[in-house]
Design an enzyme around this catalytic site. Structure first.
Site, mmCIF file in Angstrom:
data_model
loop_
_atom_site.group_PDB
_atom_site.id
_atom_site.type_symbol
_atom_site.label_atom_id
_atom_site.label_comp_id
_atom_site.label_asym_id
_atom_site.label_seq_id
_atom_site.Cartn_x
_atom_site.Cartn_y
_atom_site.Cartn_z
ATOM 1 N N ARG A 48 1.026 -1.137 0.215
ATOM 2 C CA ARG A 48 -0.518 0.296 -0.237
ATOM 3 C C ARG A 48 0.464 1.243 0.069
ATOM 4 N NH1 ARG A 48 -2.143 2.861 4.648
ATOM 5 N NH2 ARG A 48 -3.503 4.514 3.917
ATOM 6 N N HIS A 72 -2.603 11.149 0.884
ATOM 7 C CA HIS A 72 -2.584 10.858 2.127
ATOM 8 C C HIS A 72 -2.265 12.323 2.731
ATOM 9 C CE1 HIS A 72 -0.892 7.568 4.729
ATOM 10 N NE2 HIS A 72 -0.133 7.809 5.065
ATOM 11 N N GLU A 79 -7.343 8.667 6.502
ATOM 12 C CA GLU A 79 -7.382 8.534 7.787
ATOM 13 C C GLU A 79 -7.763 10.182 7.547
ATOM 14 O OE1 GLU A 79 -4.560 9.148 11.104
ATOM 15 O OE2 GLU A 79 -3.915 7.024 10.781
ATOM 16 N N ASN A 93 -6.859 2.320 10.211
ATOM 17 C CA ASN A 93 -6.114 2.023 10.773
ATOM 18 C C ASN A 93 -5.827 1.834 12.601
ATOM 19 O OD1 ASN A 93 -4.788 3.027 8.563
ATOM 20 N ND2 ASN A 93 -4.417 5.000 8.410
ATOM 21 N N TYR A 140 -4.396 1.921 16.301
ATOM 22 C CA TYR A 140 -2.591 1.469 17.342
ATOM 23 C C TYR A 140 -3.427 1.402 18.402
ATOM 24 C CZ TYR A 140 -0.373 3.326 12.967
ATOM 25 O OH TYR A 140 0.257 3.178 11.569
ATOM 26 N N GLU A 172 -3.554 -0.299 8.460
ATOM 27 C CA GLU A 172 -2.467 0.615 9.385
ATOM 28 C C GLU A 172 -2.330 0.355 10.388
ATOM 29 O OE1 GLU A 172 -1.189 4.692 9.448
ATOM 30 O OE2 GLU A 172 -1.197 4.814 7.651
HETATM 31 C C1 NOJ Z 1 -1.336 7.004 10.041
HETATM 32 C C2 NOJ Z 1 -0.386 7.778 9.315
HETATM 33 O O1 NOJ Z 1 -1.612 7.445 7.815
HETATM 34 C C3 NOJ Z 1 0.767 8.040 9.095
HETATM 35 O O2 NOJ Z 1 0.901 8.490 8.082
HETATM 36 C C4 NOJ Z 1 2.000 7.899 10.223
HETATM 37 O O3 NOJ Z 1 2.768 7.811 9.745
HETATM 38 C C5 NOJ Z 1 1.240 6.511 11.291
HETATM 39 N N1 NOJ Z 1 -0.364 6.726 10.930
HETATM 40 C C6 NOJ Z 1 1.986 6.190 12.264
HETATM 41 O O4 NOJ Z 1 1.532 7.515 13.137
#
Ligand code: NOJ
Length: 511
Positions: A97, A141, A187, A328, A330, A396
């Site tokens: 990606r 992006h 995002e 995404n 985390y 992500e």
């Molecule tokens: C969000 C973003 O899409 C990406 O550009 C960024 O580096 C990562 N997450 C990690 O923070």
């Protein structure tokens, strides 16, 4: 073949010896990949006709005084794409990606296409395909051509819809014979909030109360406007593809959001409804229009006239204009009710939401991202139950470590092991998840921290003029998994943090 010393290989082999986690258990069509984005890896910022994006401007003005560095050179993937594709092939990735730099392809954002930019993306796509790797392409992006920001304020103006659609048209026409998965916006929620509410990300627009050196902006209205135009631009590109390309190219168009695990801070009904509200504000903001053609009621009520309304025509355009959602994931956050802020004169998205996000665990002093696979499951459940069981890609997911820390990146191995394992649980419980991408293939220019922290499977030596790539242990681990060696569950148990059961229940209840 990835190279490590005997000791590390023995350890990884040990991790790989049980039946607990094996690629064979996944459906053959489930895709495993890694992600990057143009500004973070390409470099060659001033080469071959590329013009600046708002990210170049932000980075060259000091990144909001929070960290140093810029993407002028980054990982130099523009020149090293062949080497990078080879690394992906060595690991056994199904899919890569990456994003297209709009101002490399169309330097002024509209009009003339840059033949060198076209050539670069054709080369990259062809190189991937010749190594058996599918390209998944993001169109936006966060790197808006600076010219469009100068001309009309970028996403705050409806004029962006036409320019974005024309840009997408060029991409579909030129690359769509080989690219089958397109994500319009990465995002979108973080982009609208960071760029137009808090001013912490480019184009740094916010009200003076946000104290982020914004020289312009209006946090009360602009995040909502920017998001509205992202929805319309996405939908317009989707409809164009449907009409002009779909029959010929058979591709899919999706949209990407940052998602968080959200957990009520307490058992009180106030914190439980604040959690529900936060879900509506972060996720429903976009997925409600895609599913139902309108914003969530609570957003309409709390933001009032500041939230744009959909005309019938726009609502029809947006509703159903999505083949998949990319998420995404985390972090997990606690959510605390925060009613005092409602109706403030200086209202913004955050005050309208009337909820505060706190770190999980509380008073978090971790340098690593805590592993909370249970909350990813809750996000998947939410998407399944509230937004029509739409197909999902985990676009992500990854662990952060300090720049130049050890190549034996156990925190990353443990993190990835846990989340890859959780993909199996998700599939077994009927989730529509179609693929999983590690952020990131390479240590790169991180948009929130420059070169201070890294997420790469490969270390990139930024002090070496040749920007040497070296596999970390996590690359070896991923490669083992992708090549059919099964992996031991023990690796994750020691650092997984589970919430109290009642909290898990509450989360499901709130969802
Ligand atoms: C969000 C973003 O899409 C990406 O550009 C960024 O580096 C990562 N997450 C990690 O923070």
């Amino acid at each position: 073949m990835l190279k490590f010393g005997l000791f590390q290989l023995l350890l990884v082999a040990l991790i790989s010896s049980s039946h607990a986690l094996s690629k064979d258990e996944f459906p053959p069509e489930f895709l495993f990949g890694a992600s990057t984005s143009a500004y973070q890896v390409e470099g060659a910022a001033n080469e071959d006709g590329r013009k600046p994006s708002i990210w170049d401007t932000f980075a060259h003005n000091g990144n909001g005084n929070r960290y140093e560095g810029n993407g002028d050179v980054a990982c130099d993937q523009y020149h090293k794409y062949k080497e990078d594709v080879q690394l992906m092939a060595n690991m056994g990735l199904d899919v890569y990606r990456f994003s297209i730099s709009w101002s490399r392809l169309i330097p002024d954002g509209r009009g003339q296409v840059n033949s060198k930019g076209l050539q670069y993306y054709n080369n990259l796509i062809n190189e991937l395909i010749s190594h058996g790797i599918q390209p998944h392409v993001t169109l936006y992006h966060w790197d808006l051509p600076q010219t469009l920001d100068d001309k009309y304020g970028g996403w705050v103006s409806r004029r962006i819809v036409k320019d974005f659609t024309a840009y997408a048209d060029v991409c579909f026409r030129e690359f769509g014979d080989r690219v089958k998965y397109w994500t319009t916006v990465n995002e979108a929620n973080a982009c609208a909030l960071g760029g137009y509410e808090q001013g912490s990300l480019p184009p740094q627009r916010c009200s003076p109360s946000f104290k982020n050196n914004c020289s312009r902006g209006n946090s009360s209205t602009e995040p909502y406007l920017a998001a509205h135009h992202m929805l319309l631009a996405h939908a317009s590109a989707f409809r164009l593809y449907e009409k002009k390309y779909k029959d010929m190219q058979h591709g899919f168009i999706g949209f990407n959001l940052i998602t968080y695990g959200l957990l009520p801070l307490s058992n009180t009904s106030e914190d439980i409804s604040a959690t529900k509200r936060a879900q509506e504000f972060y996720i429903g903001w976009f997925l409600n229009p895609f599913t139902f053609g309108d914003y969530p009621d609570i957003m309409k009520k709390n933001a009032g006239w500041r939230l744009p309304s959909f005309t019938q025509k726009d609502s029809n355009l947006v509703k159903g204009s999505i083949d998949f959602v990319g998420i995404n994931f985390y972090y997990t956050h606690y959510v605390k009710n925060s009613p005092g802020s409602l109706g403030m004169e200086d209202a913004s998205f955050s005050t309208d939401m009337a909820a505060e996000l706190l770190s999980f665990p509380l008073n978090d002093t971790y340098t690593e991202i805590p592993i909370t696979t249970w909350s990813l499951q809750a996000v998947l459940d939410l998407l399944e139950n509230s937004y029509g069981n739409i197909p999902i890609f985990i676009h992500e997911n990854g662990q952060k470590t300090p720049q130049n820390s050890s190549l034996e990146d156990w925190p990353r191995v443990k993190y990835l092991h846990a989340y890859v394992g959780s993909m199996l649980d998700a599939l077994r419980s009927g989730s529509h998840v179609k693929g999983y991408f590690v952020w990131s293939l390479l240590d790169s220019f991180e948009l929130l921290s420059g070169y201070e922290s890294t997420f790469g499977l490969y270390h990139v030596d930024m002090n070496d003029p040749s920007l040497r790539r070296q596999p970390k242990l996590s690359a070896q681990w991923y490669s083992n998994f992708l090549n059919g060696r099964s992996l031991d569950p023990m690796v994750t148990t020691e650092i997984e943090i589970k919430p109290m059961l009642s909290h898990t229940r509450l989360l499901h209840h709130a969802a």
